[in-house]
Design a protein around this motif. Sequence first.
Motif, PDB file in Angstrom:
ATOM      1  N   PHE A 170       0.827  -1.207   0.000  1.00 15.97           N
ATOM      2  CA  PHE A 170       0.000   0.000   0.000  1.00 15.97           C
ATOM      3  C   PHE A 170       0.862   1.258   0.000  1.00 15.97           C
ATOM      4  CE2 PHE A 170      -2.736   3.240   2.084  1.00 15.97           C
ATOM      5  CZ  PHE A 170      -3.738   3.262   1.118  1.00 15.97           C
ATOM      6  N   THR A 171       0.630   2.121  -0.996  1.00 18.80           N
ATOM      7  CA  THR A 171       1.392   3.363  -1.119  1.00 18.80           C
ATOM      8  C   THR A 171       0.506   4.594  -1.033  1.00 18.80           C
ATOM      9  OG1 THR A 171       1.218   3.297  -3.531  1.00 18.80           O
ATOM     10  CG2 THR A 171       3.188   2.289  -2.531  1.00 18.80           C
ATOM     11  N   GLY A 172      -0.791   4.399  -0.898  1.00 13.30           N
ATOM     12  CA  GLY A 172      -1.728   5.516  -0.891  1.00 13.30           C
ATOM     13  C   GLY A 172      -1.869   6.173   0.464  1.00 13.30           C
ATOM     14  N   ARG A 173      -2.815   7.064   0.535  1.00 10.57           N
ATOM     15  CA  ARG A 173      -3.141   7.777   1.776  1.00 10.57           C
ATOM     16  C   ARG A 173      -4.639   7.922   1.859  1.00 10.57           C
ATOM     17  NH1 ARG A 173       0.508  11.446   5.003  1.00 10.57           N
ATOM     18  NH2 ARG A 173       2.335  10.157   4.911  1.00 10.57           N
ATOM     19  N   LEU A 174      -5.110   8.104   3.069  1.00  8.82           N
ATOM     20  CA  LEU A 174      -6.519   8.430   3.270  1.00  8.82           C
ATOM     21  C   LEU A 174      -6.673   9.935   3.192  1.00  8.82           C
ATOM     22  CD1 LEU A 174      -7.430   6.028   6.209  1.00  8.82           C
ATOM     23  CD2 LEU A 174      -8.139   5.857   3.838  1.00  8.82           C
ATOM     24  N   GLY A 175      -7.879  10.411   3.136  1.00  9.17           N
ATOM     25  CA  GLY A 175      -8.133  11.850   3.050  1.00  9.17           C
ATOM     26  C   GLY A 175      -7.958  12.549   4.386  1.00  9.17           C
ATOM     27  N   LEU A 176      -6.758  12.482   4.942  1.00 11.60           N
ATOM     28  CA  LEU A 176      -6.454  13.116   6.223  1.00 11.60           C
ATOM     29  C   LEU A 176      -5.362  14.148   6.024  1.00 11.60           C
ATOM     30  CD1 LEU A 176      -6.131   9.899   8.439  1.00 11.60           C
ATOM     31  CD2 LEU A 176      -8.059  11.473   8.409  1.00 11.60           C
ATOM     32  N   ASP A 177      -5.422  15.241   6.788  1.00 10.24           N
ATOM     33  CA  ASP A 177      -4.300  16.164   6.733  1.00 10.24           C
ATOM     34  C   ASP A 177      -3.120  15.534   7.487  1.00 10.24           C
ATOM     35  OD1 ASP A 177      -4.410  16.746   9.547  1.00 10.24           O
ATOM     36  OD2 ASP A 177      -5.960  18.236   9.174  1.00 10.24           O
TER      37      ASP A 177
END
Length: 191
Positions: A170-177
């Motif tokens: 996994f290389t993505g991110r969630l919609g968090l600052d």
Amino acid sequence: MDNRSLLLIYTSIILSLAIRQAVGDDSSNATGCLPAGTSIAERLNKLIRAQDDTTVDDGDVSTPPLVDPIYGPVEDWCFDLPVDFSGAFQGMTDIPWDITGWNTSGIEDFNSAFDGCTNFNQDISGWDTSDAKNFSYMFRNAKSFNQEIGQWTVSSVVDFTEMFRGASSFTGRLGLDETAYVNSRCYNETI
């Protein structure tokens, strides 16, 4: 009609009867939407066990469709009411059914949903997670998972504990600052 066709028809009938008995067919209305409070892990396990008990080994290694006698094919299920999704696929190496189009708008608890699903990598970016409150251990040890889920609504989530621990692809991110990311404990340690 050849013997193989007859065997497939016979197997389908036996499988349908066994699944109805195993899960308790209390309705003939196959809406696809499971009622509030349903344990998805428990329902799937009953269906899989019933299917395993009735499968005839004819050399075909493809995964047969998993059809619930009440709610229809697993691929068509929807969860628009609160259901227990925790551990839904926990420990399954892969998920052989297409779950990309599921309506997940009622799911609040995704705890350990894909924990240990080492080969799982379906595109679930379209899932509605706006009611979700618990993402703890959701993709723990889901080593192949690497889908873009950054557009998921995560504003109601209060527990991200080790959500991606062991999800080495996994290389993505969630919609968090950035501050929320650090405080979320999504990884807890380096993946």
